[in-house]
Design a protein around this motif. Structure first.
Motif, short mmCIF file in Angstrom:
data_model
loop_
_atom_site.label_atom_id
_atom_site.label_comp_id
_atom_site.label_asym_id
_atom_site.label_seq_id
_atom_site.Cartn_x
_atom_site.Cartn_y
_atom_site.Cartn_z
N MET A 15 0.81 -1.21 0.00
CA MET A 15 0.00 0.00 0.00
C MET A 15 0.85 1.27 0.00
O MET A 15 0.31 2.37 0.06
CB MET A 15 -0.93 0.01 1.22
N ARG A 229 -10.23 7.04 3.87
CA ARG A 229 -11.67 6.95 4.05
C ARG A 229 -12.45 7.97 3.23
O ARG A 229 -13.39 7.64 2.51
CB ARG A 229 -11.95 7.13 5.54
N ARG A 232 -12.47 7.39 -0.64
CA ARG A 232 -13.35 6.30 -1.07
C ARG A 232 -14.80 6.75 -1.01
O ARG A 232 -15.61 6.42 -1.89
CB ARG A 232 -13.13 5.08 -0.18
N THR B 124 -13.48 -2.25 0.82
CA THR B 124 -12.98 -1.33 1.85
C THR B 124 -13.99 -0.22 2.11
O THR B 124 -14.12 0.25 3.24
CB THR B 124 -11.62 -0.75 1.45
N LEU B 125 -14.73 0.20 1.08
CA LEU B 125 -15.74 1.23 1.32
C LEU B 125 -16.78 0.76 2.32
O LEU B 125 -17.30 1.54 3.11
CB LEU B 125 -16.44 1.65 0.03
N GLY B 126 -17.05 -0.57 2.29
CA GLY B 126 -17.99 -1.11 3.27
C GLY B 126 -17.52 -0.85 4.70
O GLY B 126 -18.33 -0.80 5.63
N HIS B 128 -16.56 1.86 5.79
CA HIS B 128 -16.77 3.27 6.10
C HIS B 128 -17.43 3.49 7.47
O HIS B 128 -17.00 4.34 8.24
CB HIS B 128 -17.63 3.91 5.01
N THR B 131 -15.07 2.77 10.52
CA THR B 131 -13.80 3.50 10.64
C THR B 131 -14.11 4.95 10.98
O THR B 131 -15.19 5.46 10.70
CB THR B 131 -13.01 3.46 9.32
N ALA B 145 -4.20 7.31 10.26
CA ALA B 145 -4.81 6.84 9.00
C ALA B 145 -4.15 5.56 8.52
O ALA B 145 -4.81 4.61 8.12
CB ALA B 145 -4.69 7.94 7.94
N LYS B 146 -2.82 5.53 8.59
CA LYS B 146 -2.09 4.36 8.10
C LYS B 146 -2.43 3.13 8.94
O LYS B 146 -2.67 2.05 8.39
CB LYS B 146 -0.59 4.65 8.15
N GLU B 149 -5.90 2.01 7.96
CA GLU B 149 -5.93 1.41 6.64
C GLU B 149 -5.38 -0.01 6.67
O GLU B 149 -5.91 -0.91 6.01
CB GLU B 149 -5.13 2.25 5.64
N LEU B 150 -4.31 -0.22 7.44
CA LEU B 150 -3.71 -1.56 7.52
C LEU B 150 -4.66 -2.52 8.23
O LEU B 150 -4.84 -3.67 7.79
CB LEU B 150 -2.37 -1.50 8.24
N ASN B 152 -7.89 -2.24 8.35
CA ASN B 152 -8.98 -2.44 7.40
C ASN B 152 -8.63 -3.48 6.38
O ASN B 152 -9.43 -4.32 6.02
CB ASN B 152 -9.22 -1.14 6.63
N ARG B 153 -7.40 -3.37 5.88
CA ARG B 153 -6.96 -4.26 4.82
C ARG B 153 -7.02 -5.71 5.30
O ARG B 153 -7.43 -6.60 4.57
CB ARG B 153 -5.54 -3.87 4.40
N GLU B 157 -9.19 -8.51 3.52
CA GLU B 157 -8.57 -9.72 2.97
C GLU B 157 -9.24 -10.98 3.52
O GLU B 157 -9.38 -11.97 2.81
CB GLU B 157 -7.07 -9.74 3.27
N ARG B 188 -18.84 -6.53 0.24
CA ARG B 188 -18.93 -5.13 0.65
C ARG B 188 -19.91 -4.98 1.82
O ARG B 188 -19.65 -4.24 2.77
CB ARG B 188 -19.37 -4.28 -0.53
#
Lengths: 410, 281
Positions: A15, A229, A232, B124-126, B128, B131, B145-146, B149-150, B152-153, B157, B188
């Motif tokens: 990423m 966020r 998106r 990932t939008l799901g 929202h 987060t 944020a990072k 995001e991690l 979330n990922r 996955e 999603r």
């Protein structure tokens, strides 16, 4: 991962902003190139340090900031805005009101840059927040027309508020690009020639470095917004607004944030644009300027950062390149140079010339270079919309994929 | 137990608890809801309830009001009469995004994915609603944020793994085959960590193999995550096989509700599906 050193083994490295070695090297080379431009140290491109080119490049850098903002609003969040020049004007006049020198006919508070520059962005953002609710009520083409209205309201205001905007034909001077803690002598001046770290630099070169840093910062912020966020959520509103709401995206808040942040970019760019020009009239902030930004993101590739930057340099620098090429060929034709036969095809030599349609002189019949540029601009937008909706970025992706698969077709 | 895939988020299902412990009687109560558009009555006095972990199916001929029921639940339509109660409090007048936050997720009859975004971005939008990083944290990236995001990922996955769509991860969804798009849409919705999942015709237009895959995913989700589901579907075989209870709608009215085998024998249902004359003979 023996034998596969380039394999991603965690999400963090996948990423990353520049996940591959190729990308990292390319960005590093681009940065070195950018740093060498005003020093004239690039073989074959040393003419770029000439004032006439550097002024143009500085203009492109300022436009890049504004275009990044419009890209967030129109390319990412899908809200077509023709009012970008209005938000730039709000930024510019906020800057001159706070930072300008007061006179008999104009107001000005002579505050330092660290107040007027952020204030320019914030003032534009506030106007953006006020405008945003209309985007919730009207969509697409209708929103474009509402924002178009802003440009004309703005023009009317700037013409009539002489205390802020200066005279209708003369405008007023903007504060110079100087960093001072408070009123008094500046600590760093980007507006005066002089040496930096032992290297003699013109004011244009110094301004260039200031703007380069600004563009890098604004690019990173835009990219980060797009990949987190809020980005998106914007893209979801762009693609399917009702589905986005059902997935939990607050449409009103999303559109408001898009307008606010985009206008902030525009406000900063507007202030810097006025500052590097030094003095400008209210008519600068007209519809043509707004359309130019729409053209930038369409030609570059809507919704992409690289496309926006490519598009900006393309749109700002192409007129100059066309001019130089035309003069080159006119010279060839006049002096019967080796490329005269090529010039014969489009340079108009006499009123009864059948092939030629461009003349270098203003008086000659046929298109002037300015007219040629305007026509070219229109043709380019049409060609890109029909043939390559992803713009220059799309062309780049295709070239890249070709070489990725080479020698196989896919 | 050991061969079960572990998801990095836990179910919030309250299925095992008593009414006092949960603090509400039914997860969702749909009481005497009527919805009309000018003269057209889309729903008339429809009532049902869904409990934690239950798989509830809504069937009925075209235009019976199944999707309208979903749109009322999502807050897209606001019914004129009746009440919709989520965990003991009314959500009748809530906005769609607020309802999503409460824990109601949905897939759509005609795929409503975000076509220009990749599979990863769509799922990932799901996230929202789960987060909370602000835009300025996002602008800086480093730090909060990072980290988010991690995290979330990792969840995304897991969902990709559960739905077996690994090879399509980085594709823009518009390029994917229909059956895969349906799965991405389910993913999603799952990413929202819902407590109630609304599935609007998840196997419409699918062949037998794809239908069986989707049925397996629905049962997996139910078993591993304990999420309650409302299923709207025309594939009677699927509905009768997997649903706990079934409600039948016809012209916006509820004509039957109960266990699949009871509903199948109901004369009203036979009349609605096969026609009045056949039922009479």
């Amino acid at each position: 991962m023996r034998g596969r050193p380039n394999l991603f083994t965690d999400y963090e490295s996948e990423m990353a902003l520049f996940p591959t070695t190729t990308k990292r090297v390319a960005v590093a080379l681009l940065l070195i190139f950018a740093l060498l431009v005003p020093l004239g140290a690039i073989p074959g491109l040393s003419f770029l340090q000439e004032s006439s080119w550097l002024v143009l490049i500085n203009r492109a850098l300022v436009f890049a900031i504004a275009a990044l903002g419009l890209n967030l609003l129109t390319g990412v969040a899908g809200q077509v805005s023709l009012g970008h020049s209005f938000f730039m004007a709000v930024g510019a006049y906020t800057a001159v009101l706070l930072g300008g020198t007061p006179g008999k006919t104009v107001w000005g508070l002579e505050l330092p840059i660290w107040i007027w520059l952020p204030a320019a962005g914030i003032a534009a953002a506030i106007i953006g927040i006020i405008v945003a609710p209309t985007a919730v009520r009207v969509r697409g083409l209708y929103l474009a027309f509402v924002t178009l209205g802003l440009v004309f309201i703005g023009l009317h205001l700037w013409r009539n508020f002489g205390k802020i905007a200066g005279g209708p034909t003369t405008g007023r001077p903007w504060p110079p690009l100087e960093f001072a803690l408070w009123k008094g002598d500046p600590i760093i001046s980007f507006a005066k020639d002089g040496p930096w770290l032992g290297v003699q630099l013109t004011s244009d070169a110094k301004t260039y470095f200031f703007l380069l840093v600004a563009v890098i910062v604004f690019t990173l912020v835009a990219k980060n917004l797009m990949r987190t966020r809020i980005g998106r959520a914007w893209a979801a509103i762009r693609d399917r607004d009702i589905a986005a709401e059902i997935m939990g995206v607050n449409e009103v808040r999303g559109k408001t944030q898009a307008f606010a942040i985009s206008s902030f970019y525009a406000g900063i760019a507007g202030a810097l644009f006025a500052v590097i020009l030094g003095r400008l009239i209210p008519e600068t902030w007209d519809l043509l300027l707004a359309v130019e930004f729409i053209a930038i993101i369409l030609i570059g590739g809507a919704g992409t950062i690289a496309g926006t930057l490519l598009g900006t340099f393309f749109v700002v620098l192409i007129p100059r390149i066309v001019e130089d090429i035309t003069f080159f060929f006119a010279d060839q034709v006049a002096n019967q140079g080796p490329l005269a036969w090529l010039g014969d095809l489009f340079i108009r030599k006499s009123p009864d010339d059948i092939l030629g349609f461009v003349s270098t002189g203003a008086a000659g019949p046929g298109l002037s270079i300015f007219q040629l540029n305007v026509a070219l601009f229109g043709v380019l937008i049409i060609v890109f919309l029909i043939a390559e909706p992803l713009g220059l970025y799309g062309i780049w992706i295709r070239v890249r994929n070709y070489w990725k698969g080479w020698p196989f077709t896919y | 137990m050991s061969d079960r895939r572990r998801l990095s988020f836990e179910t919030r299902s309250q299925a095992g608890l008593s009414v006092e412990e949960r603090g509400y009687e039914h997860l969702l109560e749909f009481t005497d809801v009527s919805l009309s558009f000018k003269g057209v009555k889309a729903l008339t006095d429809v009532s049902f309830h869904v409990d934690d972990g239950e798989l509830f199916a809504i069937i009925g001929p075209n235009g019976a009001g199944k999707t309208s029921t979903f749109n009322c639940l999502n807050g897209v339509y606001h019914p004129q009469e009746g009440d919709i109660v989520w965990k003991g409090s009314s959500i009748l007048r809530e906005r769609p995004d607020k309802i999503a936050e409460l824990g109601i997720a949905r897939t759509f009859q005609n795929i409503e994915l975000f076509p220009h975004m990749t599979v990863l971005e769509n799922i990932t939008l799901g996230r929202h609603v789960r987060t909370h990083v602000s835009w300025w944290d996002g602008a800086i990236w480093w730090g909060r944020a990072k980290r988010e995001e991690l995290a979330n990922r990792a969840v995304v996955e897991d969902i990709i793994d559960l739905l077996e769509i690994e090879q399509w991860r980085a594709y823009p969804v518009a390029l994917l085959p229909y059956g895969v798009q349906k799965r991405v849409e389910l993913g999603r919705a799952l990413a929202m960590e819902p407590e109630l999942l609304l599935l609007d015709e998840p196997v419409a237009g699918m062949n037998l193999e794809e239908t069986e895959d989707m049925a397996r995913f629905i049962l997996d989700i139910r078993e591993e995550l304990g999420i309650a589901m409302i299923l709207v579907e025309h594939d009677m075989g699927l509905v009768m096989d997997i649903a706990d209870r079934v409600m039948v709608l016809d012209f916006g009215k509820r004509i039957a509700i109960g266990k699949p085998e009871e509903v199948q024998r109901d004369p009203e249902v036979i009349r609605a599906y096969l026609g009045g004359d056949l039922a009479a003979t």
